[in-house]
Design an enzyme around this catalytic site. Structure first.
Site, short mmCIF file in Angstrom:
data_model
loop_
_atom_site.label_atom_id
_atom_site.label_comp_id
_atom_site.label_asym_id
_atom_site.label_seq_id
_atom_site.Cartn_x
_atom_site.Cartn_y
_atom_site.Cartn_z
N PHE A 132 92.71 63.90 86.98
CA PHE A 132 92.93 64.22 85.58
C PHE A 132 94.15 65.12 85.44
CE2 PHE A 132 92.09 66.31 81.51
CZ PHE A 132 91.81 65.19 80.72
N TYR A 234 80.91 69.64 77.13
CA TYR A 234 80.94 68.87 75.88
C TYR A 234 80.79 67.37 76.10
CZ TYR A 234 85.85 69.22 77.37
OH TYR A 234 87.01 69.23 78.11
N LYS A 235 80.65 66.94 77.35
CA LYS A 235 80.42 65.52 77.62
C LYS A 235 78.91 65.27 77.72
CE LYS A 235 84.79 65.30 80.19
NZ LYS A 235 85.63 64.80 79.10
#
Length: 412
Positions: A132, A234-235
């Site tokens: 990422f 938050y996933k």
């Protein structure tokens, strides 16, 4: 009349949903008017239905009534207590080794910078070239600050990083290996215990990015000897946009590694206001400034659901959902020239399935307008992010068929 193949896939999905032991949890999540299939839970989890009232109660009571007294009554300990809970529910981590604090990027920097300088005789930092962007950008910055040399892994883009890939590059020069547990593009699931072991054999530290695995893939950070890890909330932990990340630091490294952002919250005596910085000797050493208490609220309900279901049951449904997505891909998307960009074997795959086609950027735009919400990733991939507690098998098939219909129509 419904196409026989469509009917077969939808009937299979309904059968799987009827047998799903976690199906009751689907109703725990808030409705999204106009959305038929939400397939982006690997980017932003859906809110639980009771979040508005919980936030309102926080404003009315914890903040509105108790005011600053809530710091002493509950908030001071919240980063560590919530970290312990994430560790217990999702990470296989004993108490006192996980803390909820800053953003993912800040926590990766803190741990990466601390690990990079732990042994001045080691001069290399190993990271995957396709990791990422944040992980790569931070590695470049840490290397520039410390004079380390970056060693770039270039694994198979679908299969992801293997033990052999890492074994081929680590040496007595390696300070740190930093990898993602689940590849954000393909969903490939790395062999965490195997890679950690081969890294330790070279005498290096091992750090894992858990953003795409925490809350959907079981792991045993303690038993597997992981040194450092960072993950977002938050996933699959459904903490809401911008909810704070968590960091794990193996107990044996407390007081050994020294993180670079020395704020008052990580001081040994937080209220001494002394003339010099003395770090805390426990996991609080990873904190810096005042923690984002409000942003720690939403994820607590999702942790309740995962803990009650068990992370193993969540993983079992994840495998079922992604297997169904691959089956539907074979039936209706492969004939249209769509490529499967994820491992076929569910044991080698995390919680999402990625498919590729040259028209997918435009297809995604069309799907979003129609209430089908997958995730586009450059240059031509659609990720089907199937969050097990909030996604049904029927929703999964509905999304795949919508991708097929959009491609066949050419109207995008």
């Amino acid at each position: 009349m419904t196409d026989p193949l469509d009917r077969e896939l939808l009937d299979l999905a309904r059968t799987l949903d009827a047998a799903d032991p976690l199906r009751s949890h689907l109703d725990a999540f808030a409705d999204a008017p106009g959305v038929t299939a939400y397939l982006d839970g690997n980017s932003l989890g859906r809110p639980l239905r009771d979040i508005p009232e919980k936030l309102a109660a926080f404003v009315r009571e914890d903040w509105g009534t108790r005011l600053i007294r809530s710091w002493n009554e509950q908030w001071m300990a919240l980063p560590m207590e919530l970290g312990d809970r994430i560790g217990r529910v999702a990470l296989g981590a004993g108490a006192g080794q996980t803390v909820v604090a800053d953003s993912t990027s800040v926590l990766i920097y803190k741990l990466m910078r601390a690990a990079a300088t732990a042994d001045p005789t080691r001069t290399e930092l190993v990271i995957e070239a396709g990791n990422f962007p944040t992980d790569r950008f931070l590695a470049e910055g840490v290397a520039a600050e410390t004079g380390l040399t970056l060693r770039w892994l270039e694994p198979d883009p679908v299969a992801g990083v293997t033990v052999a890939d890492v074994a081929a590059v680590v040496s007595e020069r390696t300070a740190l290996v930093s990898l993602s547990h689940v590849d954000y593009r393909s969903g490939a699931l790395a062999d965490m215990p195997g890679i950690t072991s081969v890294t330790h054999e070279a005498g290096a530290l091992m750090m894992w990015d858990l953003c795409h695995s925490a809350g959907v893939v079981p792991m045993q950070l303690d038993d597997w000897g992981v040194d450092l890890a960072v993950g977002c909330t938050y996933k699959y932990l459904n903490g809401g946009p911008g909810s704070p990340a968590f960091a794990y630091l193996r107990r044996g490294l407390h007081g050994v590694l020294r993180q670079p952002i020395q704020g008052w919250w990580s001081a040994a005596d937080i209220f001494a206001m002394g003339p010099e910085y003395v770090p805390s000797g426990d996991i609080r050493q990873l904190l810096s400034g005042t923690p984002p208490v409000t942003s720690m609220l939403a994820m607590q309900g999702m942790l309740d659901l995962i803990e009650g279901s068990t992370i193993e049951s969540v993983r079992a449904k994840s495998r079922s959902l992604t297997d169904l997505a691959v089956r539907a891909y074979d039936a209706v998307l492969a004939p249209l020239g769509v490529r499967l960009l994820s491992p076929r074997d569910a044991e080698l795959r995390g919680g999402h399935v990625t498919i590729g086609h040259a028209d997918f950027r435009d297809v995604t735009r069309k799907l979003w307008a129609e209430g089908i919400i997958p995730d586009f990733r450059f240059p031509d991939g659609i990720r089907l992010g199937l969050s097990p507690l909030s996604t049904s098998h029927v929703e999964t098939i509905t999304g795949v068929l919508a991708v097929r219909d959009a491609l066949e129509s050419g109207d995008f």
